[in-house]
Design a protein around this motif. Structure first.
Motif, PDB file in Angstrom:
ATOM      1  N   SER A  20       0.653  -1.253   0.253  1.00  0.00           N
ATOM      2  CA  SER A  20       0.422  -0.185   0.142  1.00  0.00           C
ATOM      3  C   SER A  20       0.667   1.223   0.142  1.00  0.00           C
ATOM      4  CB  SER A  20      -1.227   0.089   1.465  1.00  0.00           C
ATOM      5  OG  SER A  20      -1.904  -0.971   1.051  1.00  0.00           O
ATOM      6  N   CYS A  21       0.058   2.367  -0.517  1.00  0.00           N
ATOM      7  CA  CYS A  21       0.536   3.705   0.018  1.00  0.00           C
ATOM      8  C   CYS A  21       0.577   4.029   1.331  1.00  0.00           C
ATOM      9  CB  CYS A  21       0.306   4.958  -0.969  1.00  0.00           C
ATOM     10  SG  CYS A  21      -1.582   5.142  -0.436  1.00  0.00           S
ATOM     11  N   ALA A  22       2.051   4.856   1.563  1.00  0.00           N
ATOM     12  CA  ALA A  22       2.634   5.008   3.016  1.00  0.00           C
ATOM     13  C   ALA A  22       3.066   6.538   2.826  1.00  0.00           C
ATOM     14  CB  ALA A  22       2.767   3.815   3.260  1.00  0.00           C
ATOM     15  N   VAL A  23       2.281   7.482   3.868  1.00  0.00           N
ATOM     16  CA  VAL A  23       2.572   9.229   3.495  1.00  0.00           C
ATOM     17  C   VAL A  23       2.944   9.403   5.073  1.00  0.00           C
ATOM     18  CG1 VAL A  23       2.121  11.417   2.837  1.00  0.00           C
ATOM     19  CG2 VAL A  23       1.264   9.407   1.680  1.00  0.00           C
ATOM     20  N   GLY A  24       3.967   9.423   5.673  1.00  0.00           N
ATOM     21  CA  GLY A  24       4.292  10.062   6.861  1.00  0.00           C
ATOM     22  C   GLY A  24       4.310  11.637   7.335  1.00  0.00           C
ATOM     23  N   THR A  25       4.347  11.903   8.268  1.00  0.00           N
ATOM     24  CA  THR A  25       3.773  13.675   8.548  1.00  0.00           C
ATOM     25  C   THR A  25       4.740  13.709   9.725  1.00  0.00           C
ATOM     26  OG1 THR A  25       2.158  12.520   9.597  1.00  0.00           O
ATOM     27  CG2 THR A  25       1.662  14.054   6.813  1.00  0.00           C
ATOM     28  N   TYR A  26       5.493  14.899  10.116  1.00  0.00           N
ATOM     29  CA  TYR A  26       5.585  15.001  11.358  1.00  0.00           C
ATOM     30  C   TYR A  26       5.168  16.422  11.364  1.00  0.00           C
ATOM     31  CZ  TYR A  26       8.794  15.869  15.383  1.00  0.00           C
ATOM     32  OH  TYR A  26       9.160  16.028  16.583  1.00  0.00           O
ATOM     33  N   GLY A  27       5.187  17.469  12.472  1.00  0.00           N
ATOM     34  CA  GLY A  27       5.292  18.018  12.189  1.00  0.00           C
ATOM     35  C   GLY A  27       3.851  18.794  11.863  1.00  0.00           C
ATOM     36  N   GLY A  28       3.898  20.319  11.822  1.00  0.00           N
ATOM     37  CA  GLY A  28       2.703  21.188  11.144  1.00  0.00           C
ATOM     38  C   GLY A  28       4.000  21.002   9.436  1.00  0.00           C
ATOM     39  N   VAL A  29       2.817  20.522   8.841  1.00  0.00           N
ATOM     40  CA  VAL A  29       2.324  20.937   6.719  1.00  0.00           C
ATOM     41  C   VAL A  29       1.510  20.287   6.480  1.00  0.00           C
ATOM     42  CG1 VAL A  29       3.569  17.873   7.063  1.00  0.00           C
ATOM     43  CG2 VAL A  29       4.097  18.877   5.184  1.00  0.00           C
ATOM     44  N   GLY A  30       1.543  20.982   5.080  1.00  0.00           N
ATOM     45  CA  GLY A  30      -0.225  20.826   4.184  1.00  0.00           C
ATOM     46  C   GLY A  30       0.784  20.231   2.588  1.00  0.00           C
ATOM     47  N   PHE A  31      -0.518  19.139   2.318  1.00  0.00           N
ATOM     48  CA  PHE A  31      -0.023  17.984   1.591  1.00  0.00           C
ATOM     49  C   PHE A  31      -1.183  18.030   0.159  1.00  0.00           C
ATOM     50  CE2 PHE A  31       0.159  15.957   5.603  1.00  0.00           C
ATOM     51  CZ  PHE A  31      -1.724  14.636   4.539  1.00  0.00           C
ATOM     52  N   GLU A  32      -0.848  17.366  -0.495  1.00  0.00           N
ATOM     53  CA  GLU A  32      -1.365  16.526  -1.817  1.00  0.00           C
ATOM     54  C   GLU A  32      -1.635  15.487  -2.145  1.00  0.00           C
ATOM     55  OE1 GLU A  32      -4.457  18.947  -3.669  1.00  0.00           O
ATOM     56  OE2 GLU A  32      -3.199  18.938  -4.993  1.00  0.00           O
ATOM     57  N   VAL A  33      -2.684  14.378  -2.156  1.00  0.00           N
ATOM     58  CA  VAL A  33      -1.255  12.940  -2.739  1.00  0.00           C
ATOM     59  C   VAL A  33      -2.787  13.083  -3.568  1.00  0.00           C
ATOM     60  CG1 VAL A  33      -1.857  10.657  -2.180  1.00  0.00           C
ATOM     61  CG2 VAL A  33      -1.409  12.262  -0.234  1.00  0.00           C
ATOM     62  N   ILE A  34      -2.044  12.516  -4.831  1.00  0.00           N
ATOM     63  CA  ILE A  34      -2.549  12.592  -6.403  1.00  0.00           C
ATOM     64  C   ILE A  34      -2.698  10.536  -6.600  1.00  0.00           C
ATOM     65  CG2 ILE A  34      -2.428  13.117  -8.132  1.00  0.00           C
ATOM     66  CD1 ILE A  34      -1.072  15.682  -6.924  1.00  0.00           C
ATOM     67  N   PHE A  35      -3.198  10.220  -7.057  1.00  0.00           N
ATOM     68  CA  PHE A  35      -3.170   8.204  -6.954  1.00  0.00           C
ATOM     69  C   PHE A  35      -3.829   8.432  -9.163  1.00  0.00           C
ATOM     70  CE2 PHE A  35      -4.152   8.237  -2.712  1.00  0.00           C
ATOM     71  CZ  PHE A  35      -2.909   7.698  -2.588  1.00  0.00           C
ATOM     72  N   GLU A  36      -4.550   9.579  -9.546  1.00  0.00           N
ATOM     73  CA  GLU A  36      -5.340  10.248 -10.720  1.00  0.00           C
ATOM     74  C   GLU A  36      -3.703   9.771 -11.480  1.00  0.00           C
ATOM     75  OE1 GLU A  36      -7.046   9.373 -13.710  1.00  0.00           O
ATOM     76  OE2 GLU A  36      -8.135   9.237 -11.544  1.00  0.00           O
ATOM     77  N   PRO A  37      -3.830   9.031 -12.998  1.00  0.00           N
ATOM     78  CA  PRO A  37      -2.980   9.119 -13.555  1.00  0.00           C
ATOM     79  C   PRO A  37      -3.147  10.978 -14.485  1.00  0.00           C
ATOM     80  CG  PRO A  37      -3.815   6.670 -13.268  1.00  0.00           C
ATOM     81  CD  PRO A  37      -4.719   7.961 -12.837  1.00  0.00           C
ATOM     82  N   GLY A  38      -3.953  10.835 -14.585  1.00  0.00           N
ATOM     83  CA  GLY A  38      -4.427  11.834 -15.315  1.00  0.00           C
ATOM     84  C   GLY A  38      -3.555  13.354 -14.888  1.00  0.00           C
TER      85      GLY A  38
END
Length: 488
Positions: free
Chosen positions: A455-473
């Protein structure tokens, strides 16, 4: 009766006649003979034996020697071969009463002393006339006239030095330096000539300057060497505590890796449409929301602890995508993450990677078994590494997009796994899961080889803004051989 007389033995020799009875023998005179003419027989036989008195006569002594005897022998001594010759004996041998036929003086030695007893004249060996040199004039070795030197100065002056001062006490200029300055002041070697020194002459032509740049290529064009031994004991950015690392290891021991699962209808539909769901960790501090199909947005608090966001269903399932069962010989999984904000823009604590299930949600991906990730605070890659990771890329920046993917290929009856990393739509690095590992330093890569669901795994620590994109387009980078919208 006899066959001859002893007189015949001396025929041909210049010896004196035998004297009459009662007459004194005549003393012969002998001239000295040179030593070189002396026969060898005189040199080898002792002289005393040559003139000894012979033994008394016997009947055998009247035997006439044969003609083969050596007549040059002055004493007619038989040779070695004469003993074997036939001899006729006289009648007196057969008639013992017959009178002797030889005179009594047959064996009388010749008159005079033997040659060895003759002495030359006294003057033959006399010294030269006059006294010897050592006995000559009295003055030959006499001292010079006059008293000896020790007595010429009288008492007390026997060892006195000669008159006058000694040489060292004479004139003051005896040992004075020569007039003028010392030679070093006028020596051409002490004072160099004016101008530049002459260039030494050489028969070898002077070579031009070596152009090393034309020989050594520009190494900046070479690819970077593989980071076999670049593992760090800790990160130069942020680090978790040892207690947290031990807690993660204990959780993994309590929850071993699960076997490949069978997806239900809804899970297969979400997997095929690239629309997995992100599960919020228990210790997650922040917000995570579904933005649109295939896109999720998140924001963590400034005081947020380590957490791992895992997607479901897995992007890679063995029963669906394994090269052993799939109609295609390889399978690629990939997704991207954009950095929208950060509490500390110089140290963005966000990581992206993959993990086998289950995995501790309070730990960053890549720190424990069955997981890998690229961390944005230091740019290191982690593969089952809870220490400092290995050098891989530059740290993350706000506004950039990063992607990570894995390709599983069937090669020779086994699965080869390649990992690649992208930055803003360009590939920025890759590595082979097995070739760049160190058996002495690295932990096993079990769970990442294509035999477990990932599976995909996104790790975070502290203050951070993010966007995860699975759509190939919506991807900035499309992996090679990947066709959006096509199943698998």
């Amino acid at each position: 009766m006899c066959f001859g007389s002893k007189n015949n033995l001396y025929e041909g020799d210049d010896l004196p006649p035998r004297p009459a009875p009662g007459q004194a023998p005549q003393q012969p005179t002998y001239a000295p003979e040179p030593k070189a003419s002396t026969p060898s027989s005189y040199q080898t036989q002792p002289q005393q034996q040559q003139y000894n008195q012979p033994p008394p006569p016997s009947p055998l002594s009247a035997v006439q020697p044969p003609a083969s005897w050596n007549t040059n022998n002055p004493y007619n001594q038989p040779s070695a071969t004469a003993l074997t010759m036939p001899v006729e004996l006289p009648n007196s041998v057969h008639s013992p009463n017959a009178p002797a036929e030889l005179p009594a003086n047959d064996y009388v030695p010749p008159s005079g002393p033997p040659p060895s007893h003759t002495r030359p004249a006294v003057d033959e060996f006399a010294p030269p006339p006059g006294p010897p040199p050592s006995h000559g004039a009295v003055n030959d070795y006499a001292p010079p006239p006059g008293p000896p030197p020790s007595q010429s100065h009288g008492a007390g002056n026997d060892f006195a030095p000669p008159p006058g001062p000694p040489p060292s006490q004479g004139a003051s200029n005896d040992y004075a330096p020569p007039p003028g300055p010392p030679p070093a002041r006028d020596d051409y070697a002490a004072i160099p000539p004016p101008g530049a020194p002459p260039t030494p002459s050489s028969t070898k032509p002077q070579d031009s300057k070596h152009d090393w740049e034309s020989v050594v290529p520009d190494t900046s064009l070479f690819p970077p060497p593989p980071a076999f031994f670049s593992g760090h004991d800790y990160s130069h950015a942020t680090n978790a505590t040892e207690a947290e690392a031990e807690a993660g290891e204990a959780w993994c021991r309590q929850h071993p890796l699960s076997a490949p699962i069978d997806l239900d209808h809804h899970s297969l539909e979400a997997q095929n449409s690239h629309n997995p769901r992100l599960m919020i960790p228990d210790a997650f501090k922040g917000t995570l929301r579904f933005k649109e199909p295939g896109i999720w947005a998140g924001q963590t608090d400034r005081n947020a602890t380590d957490s791992c966001i895992i997607g479901y269903p897995p992007l890679y399932t063995v029963k669906t995508h394994s090269p052993f069962t799939s109609p295609t010989p390889n399978k690629t999984i990939y997704y991207e993450v954009s950095i929208t904000s950060a509490a500390n823009p110089h140290e963005i604590c966000l990581s992206l990677g993959f993990t086998a299930l289950p995995y501790p949600s309070f730990r960053q991906p890549g720190w424990h078994r069955g997981s890998l990730a690229v961390h944005g605070d230091d740019g290191h890659k982690f593969i089952n590494d809870r220490w400092g990771g290995k050098d891989f890329t530059a740290p993350f920046r706000v506004g950039e997009r990063y992607g990570i993917g894995m390709t599983f290929t069937l090669v020779g009856g086994r699965i080869e796994t390649e990992i690649f990393f992208t930055r803003n739509g360009l590939q920025a690095g890759q590595w082979n899961l097995h070739e760049e590992g160190d058996l002495e330093q690295d932990l096993p890569v079990t769970g990442l080889e294509g035999y477990h669901d990932l599976s995909c795994a996104v790790g975070t620590y502290g203050g951070v803004g993010f966007e995860v994109i699975f759509e190939p387009g919506r991807w900035m980078y499309v992996p090679e051989g990947y066709f959006p919208g096509k199943r698998g």
